[in-house]
Design a protein around this motif. Structure first.
Motif, PDB file in Angstrom:
ATOM      1  N   ILE A  20     -10.943   0.960  -5.201  1.00 41.38           N
ATOM      2  CA  ILE A  20     -10.464   2.372  -5.165  1.00 41.38           C
ATOM      3  C   ILE A  20      -9.473   2.573  -3.819  1.00 41.38           C
ATOM      4  CG2 ILE A  20     -10.845   4.712  -4.752  1.00 41.38           C
ATOM      5  CD1 ILE A  20     -13.335   4.230  -6.507  1.00 41.38           C
ATOM      6  N   MET A  21      -9.915   2.052  -2.742  1.00 40.22           N
ATOM      7  CA  MET A  21      -8.936   2.129  -1.615  1.00 40.22           C
ATOM      8  C   MET A  21      -7.632   1.315  -1.859  1.00 40.22           C
ATOM      9  SD  MET A  21     -11.650   1.088   1.186  1.00 40.22           S
ATOM     10  CE  MET A  21     -11.592   1.735   2.763  1.00 40.22           C
ATOM     11  N   LEU A  67      -6.178   0.965  -4.689  1.00 48.14           N
ATOM     12  CA  LEU A  67      -5.545   1.755  -5.541  1.00 48.14           C
ATOM     13  C   LEU A  67      -4.846   2.827  -5.037  1.00 48.14           C
ATOM     14  CD1 LEU A  67      -5.461   1.252  -8.762  1.00 48.14           C
ATOM     15  CD2 LEU A  67      -7.025   2.998  -8.942  1.00 48.14           C
ATOM     16  N   VAL A  68      -5.544   3.733  -4.223  1.00 50.05           N
ATOM     17  CA  VAL A  68      -4.750   4.895  -3.618  1.00 50.05           C
ATOM     18  C   VAL A  68      -3.863   4.628  -2.457  1.00 50.05           C
ATOM     19  CG1 VAL A  68      -6.511   6.276  -4.640  1.00 50.05           C
ATOM     20  CG2 VAL A  68      -6.828   5.322  -2.313  1.00 50.05           C
ATOM     21  N   GLY A  69      -3.928   3.158  -2.020  1.00 50.53           N
ATOM     22  CA  GLY A  69      -2.740   2.723  -1.064  1.00 50.53           C
ATOM     23  C   GLY A  69      -3.357   2.619   0.299  1.00 50.53           C
ATOM     24  N   ALA A  70      -4.566   2.277   0.452  1.00 54.17           N
ATOM     25  CA  ALA A  70      -5.114   1.978   1.730  1.00 54.17           C
ATOM     26  C   ALA A  70      -4.390   0.587   2.392  1.00 54.17           C
ATOM     27  CB  ALA A  70      -6.570   1.921   1.798  1.00 54.17           C
ATOM     28  N   THR A  71      -3.888   0.594   3.517  1.00 53.94           N
ATOM     29  CA  THR A  71      -3.403  -0.680   4.067  1.00 53.94           C
ATOM     30  C   THR A  71      -4.496  -1.530   4.193  1.00 53.94           C
ATOM     31  OG1 THR A  71      -3.873   0.098   6.368  1.00 53.94           O
ATOM     32  CG2 THR A  71      -1.769   0.388   5.494  1.00 53.94           C
ATOM     33  N   ASP A  72      -4.149  -2.860   4.182  1.00 47.14           N
ATOM     34  CA  ASP A  72      -5.159  -3.818   4.257  1.00 47.14           C
ATOM     35  C   ASP A  72      -6.049  -3.995   5.433  1.00 47.14           C
ATOM     36  OD1 ASP A  72      -3.942  -4.821   2.175  1.00 47.14           O
ATOM     37  OD2 ASP A  72      -2.847  -6.578   3.096  1.00 47.14           O
ATOM     38  N   GLU A 104     -18.590   3.937   7.989  1.00 49.17           N
ATOM     39  CA  GLU A 104     -18.517   3.066   6.967  1.00 49.17           C
ATOM     40  C   GLU A 104     -19.433   1.518   7.377  1.00 49.17           C
ATOM     41  OE1 GLU A 104     -17.595   3.499   3.751  1.00 49.17           O
ATOM     42  OE2 GLU A 104     -17.292   5.298   4.495  1.00 49.17           O
ATOM     43  N   PHE A 161     -11.831  11.234  -0.141  1.00 46.68           N
ATOM     44  CA  PHE A 161     -11.678   9.815   0.225  1.00 46.68           C
ATOM     45  C   PHE A 161     -10.188   9.213   0.210  1.00 46.68           C
ATOM     46  CE2 PHE A 161     -12.237   5.280  -1.071  1.00 46.68           C
ATOM     47  CZ  PHE A 161     -13.086   4.640   0.033  1.00 46.68           C
ATOM     48  N   ARG A 170     -16.391  -1.598  -5.346  1.00 42.85           N
ATOM     49  CA  ARG A 170     -15.869  -0.628  -5.991  1.00 42.85           C
ATOM     50  C   ARG A 170     -14.903   0.335  -5.042  1.00 42.85           C
ATOM     51  NH1 ARG A 170     -20.198   1.912  -9.548  1.00 42.85           N
ATOM     52  NH2 ARG A 170     -21.296   1.336  -7.749  1.00 42.85           N
ATOM     53  N   GLU A 171     -15.425   0.678  -3.934  1.00 40.50           N
ATOM     54  CA  GLU A 171     -14.762   1.213  -2.984  1.00 40.50           C
ATOM     55  C   GLU A 171     -13.632   0.658  -2.488  1.00 40.50           C
ATOM     56  OE1 GLU A 171     -17.633   3.065   0.420  1.00 40.50           O
ATOM     57  OE2 GLU A 171     -18.666   1.920  -1.557  1.00 40.50           O
ATOM     58  N   PRO A 200       0.807  -1.268   0.111  1.00 40.08           N
ATOM     59  CA  PRO A 200      -0.158  -0.025  -0.272  1.00 40.08           C
ATOM     60  C   PRO A 200       0.820   1.228   0.035  1.00 40.08           C
ATOM     61  CG  PRO A 200      -0.732  -1.605   1.590  1.00 40.08           C
ATOM     62  CD  PRO A 200       0.352  -2.139   1.314  1.00 40.08           C
ATOM     63  N   THR A 251      -9.798   8.314  11.816  1.00 44.60           N
ATOM     64  CA  THR A 251      -9.812   7.308  11.133  1.00 44.60           C
ATOM     65  C   THR A 251     -10.994   6.344  11.501  1.00 44.60           C
ATOM     66  OG1 THR A 251      -7.645   7.414  10.728  1.00 44.60           O
ATOM     67  CG2 THR A 251      -8.557   5.094  10.713  1.00 44.60           C
ATOM     68  N   LEU A 257     -16.872   7.191  -6.921  1.00 46.42           N
ATOM     69  CA  LEU A 257     -17.967   6.637  -6.181  1.00 46.42           C
ATOM     70  C   LEU A 257     -19.180   7.313  -6.270  1.00 46.42           C
ATOM     71  CD1 LEU A 257     -15.714   6.124  -2.981  1.00 46.42           C
ATOM     72  CD2 LEU A 257     -16.882   4.205  -4.446  1.00 46.42           C
ATOM     73  N   ARG A 304       2.342   1.887  -3.466  1.00 46.73           N
ATOM     74  CA  ARG A 304       1.075   2.244  -4.395  1.00 46.73           C
ATOM     75  C   ARG A 304       1.017   3.824  -4.125  1.00 46.73           C
ATOM     76  NH1 ARG A 304      -2.704  -2.912  -4.170  1.00 46.73           N
ATOM     77  NH2 ARG A 304      -1.349  -3.984  -5.329  1.00 46.73           N
ATOM     78  N   ARG A 305       1.174   4.369  -2.785  1.00 48.18           N
ATOM     79  CA  ARG A 305       0.996   5.933  -2.691  1.00 48.18           C
ATOM     80  C   ARG A 305       1.844   6.781  -3.574  1.00 48.18           C
ATOM     81  NH1 ARG A 305      -0.297   5.635   3.932  1.00 48.18           N
ATOM     82  NH2 ARG A 305      -1.834   3.950   3.731  1.00 48.18           N
ATOM     83  N   PHE A 320      -6.606  -1.026   7.307  1.00 49.06           N
ATOM     84  CA  PHE A 320      -7.704  -0.056   6.802  1.00 49.06           C
ATOM     85  C   PHE A 320      -8.940  -0.635   6.169  1.00 49.06           C
ATOM     86  CE2 PHE A 320      -9.603   3.667   5.276  1.00 49.06           C
ATOM     87  CZ  PHE A 320      -9.161   4.711   6.208  1.00 49.06           C
ATOM     88  N   VAL A 353      -8.438   7.354   3.269  1.00 45.80           N
ATOM     89  CA  VAL A 353      -7.965   6.066   3.521  1.00 45.80           C
ATOM     90  C   VAL A 353      -6.492   5.849   3.651  1.00 45.80           C
ATOM     91  CG1 VAL A 353     -10.019   5.209   2.132  1.00 45.80           C
ATOM     92  CG2 VAL A 353      -7.729   5.573   1.077  1.00 45.80           C
ATOM     93  N   PHE A 359     -14.070   7.312  10.506  1.00 47.07           N
ATOM     94  CA  PHE A 359     -14.212   6.628   8.995  1.00 47.07           C
ATOM     95  C   PHE A 359     -14.729   5.325   9.190  1.00 47.07           C
ATOM     96  CE2 PHE A 359     -12.669   4.578   5.245  1.00 47.07           C
ATOM     97  CZ  PHE A 359     -13.130   5.342   4.363  1.00 47.07           C
TER      98      PHE A 359
END
Lengths: 228, 295
Positions: B205-206, B208-213, B12, A102, B201-202, A75, B5, A91, A78-79, B215, A106, B8
């Motif tokens: 995207i998470m 993709l933008v580098g959210a940790t597992d 969710e 978002f 989908r979320e 992760p 966090t 979304l 990827r950042r 998270f 995250v 969040f």
């Protein structure tokens, strides 16, 4: 900054998606990755995002080899790479600014940072006035700008755009490309995978052409076709 | 971890609980029902055990003495008995007292005993109580060895039956509980699977933008925990109400049945039920994440 060293990716029964690909992309470069569909562009993107590992060869980003990454480091790897896709991947039930925020939420950015960065990046893509709209209320070009804003909000050193103009009319497509050029001008390394000849020819940037998994051409200030 | 966090995660989790209203309610109801049955079984087993132990602690061992013994000899034997390990109390019951007791038991039909009254066939006896039920056997053996003791007897059958019944209830209870827990975990994991699907989908995207597992996982964990917790509340209320009602009824109409006091037993049962609800919820989300959320 990005190095592909004799990268081969074989899927299943001897399908060579990438075949001995070597490539160096310098920091701050703007590069078009071109070729017909099935040439290996998507595999290139997947491998660069470390969604998959190469069968042979090495991929390094900023000195880090993707194969060496532990699962929990992926992760953070990827950042460094902001991504946009042909289908925007927004979304639908969130507003424009929520979609952008978002990406910061995250990665556990502090709230103050979110409040500061989101309007900034929406200003950059020219969508401040639409920040409360939902994706369905926006045109394709605007949606792609939102996706772009989301990709950039973390300040990644690399921006990877996979067919970013595929769903857009030529004029809007051109706007997006100009935006990408501006982002590049501010120091971000930009990689655009596309098969849109017009744009590539007009931009005159570095062009890497893939065909059946091989690099058949790598040209500074190139065009889509080889005749120039 | 940052406060925002957690906010969040909670938002969710709340969103998906509301989005899958139907599955949420079904899961909560299953958790509640399972815990209710579990609670009933536990209360039943605990009480039967308590009744059996109470009865057992009341077990009396009677040592019938030889007829020809005089008062001094009886005194001596009584002293010997006192010295046996595990003795709580020793009572001398003369044959006359024994006859009186018998008459009492016969009640209105005591005239039947008039014929034996002149020539009392009963024996002098020592009634012995042990400190713990486990002491009964050794004490019986010890008594049998004493000179002057003709016969030793004690009532064990009913207690053994009670303990067997407790064991059977525990066993079936355990089987039922395991089945119910399995069904509950399955339902919760299914609910969470729906959430994972609704949020694919979320999640993409998470990643993709580098959210940790973790998270990505936390909202699902919280959702499971919420389902477990929310299910345990109605179960708790019903179990508590039911037991108070039952205990009040028993105290009033069948006071000789030694039920456990509501306060003491419920204090232990309540945290157990809530804990199990949460555990089942966590297990459900763990399973569903393991199978459907390969991050």
């Amino acid at each position: 900054m990005i190095v592909f060293e004799r990268v081969t990716k074989v899927y299943g029964d001897n399908t060579y998606a990438l075949d001995n690909v070597s490539l160096r992309i310098k920091k701050g470069e703007f590069i078009f990755l071109v070729g017909p569909s099935g040439a290996g562009k998507s595999t290139f993107v997947r491998l660069l995002l470390r969604e998959d590992l190469p069968t042979k060869g090495r991929i390094m980003v900023d000195g880090v080899e993707t194969r060496q990454l532990r699962t929990r480091e992926v992760p953070f790897f990827r950042r460094q790479i902001g991504t946009v896709f042909q289908d925007f991947r927004l979304l639908p039930e969130r507003t424009v600014s929520e979609n952008v925020a978002f990406a910061l939420q995250v990665v556990e950015a502090p709230r103050r940072e979110i409040y500061r960065r989101v309007p900034q990046v929406l200003h950059l893509v020219g969508l401040v006035h639409k920040s409360r709209s939902r994706p369905a209320e926006l045109s394709g070009g605007e949606q792609q700008r939102v996706a772009l804003a989301r990709a950039l909000v973390n300040n990644p050193p690399i921006l990877l755009a996979d067919e970013p103009t595929g769903n857009l009319d030529p004029e809007t497509a051109w706007d997006i490309i100009k935006l990408l050029a501006e982002i590049n001008h501010r120091g971000t390394t930009v990689i655009v995978a596309t098969h849109e000849r017009e744009i590539v020819d007009k931009m005159r940037r570095r062009v890497v052409k893939l065909e059946r998994g091989r690099i058949v051409r790598d040209q500074e200030r190139g065009a889509y076709g080889s005749e120039i | 971890m940052r406060f925002s966090t957690w906010e969040f995660y909670l938002r969710e989790a709340g969103r998906s609980l509301i989005r899958n209203r139907f599955m949420t309610l079904a899961s909560i109801a299953t958790v509640a029902l399972s815990l209710l049955i579990l609670g009933a079984f536990l209360l039943g087993a605990a009480n039967l055990n308590h009744i059996a132990s109470t009865l057992e602690s009341q077990v009396e061992v009677s040592a019938y003495l030889d007829e020809k013994l005089g008062p001094e000899e009886i005194e001596a034997i009584s002293a010997q008995v006192q010295r046996l390990p595990g003795i709580r109390q020793v009572n001398f019951v003369s044959k006359e007292e024994a006859l009186e007791r018998l008459k009492e038991q016969f009640g209105e039909r005591r005239d039947l005993l008039t014929s034996v009254e002149k020539n009392n066939p009963l024996r002098n006896a020592l009634e012995v109580r042990t400190q713990t039920p486990a002491d009964v056997k050794p004490v019986v053996d010890g008594l049998k060895k004493l000179a002057g003791v003709a016969k030793v007897s004690y009532k064990e059958e009913i207690i053994e039956r009670l303990f067997a019944l407790t064991k059977a209830i525990r066993f079936t209870g355990l089987a039922v509980i395991i089945l119910l827990a399995g069904a509950t975990v399955f339902l919760i994991s299914n609910t969470i699977r729906l959430t994972v699907f609704a949020r694919r989908r979320e999640i993409a995207i998470m990643k993709l933008v580098g959210a940790t597992d973790w998270f990505i996982r936390w909202p699902f964990v919280l959702e499971g925990l919420c389902l477990g917790l929310l299910g345990s509340i109605p179960a708790l209320i019903l179990v508590v109400r039911f037991y108070h009602w039952l205990a009040a009824g028993v105290y009033e109409t069948l006071p000789f049945i030694p039920l456990l006091h509501p306060a003491s037993v419920l204090n232990r049962l309540q945290p157990l039920l809530v804990g199990l609800g949460i555990l089942v919820g966590a297990l459900g989300s763990a399973i569903s994440m393991h199978r459907f959320l390969r991050v």
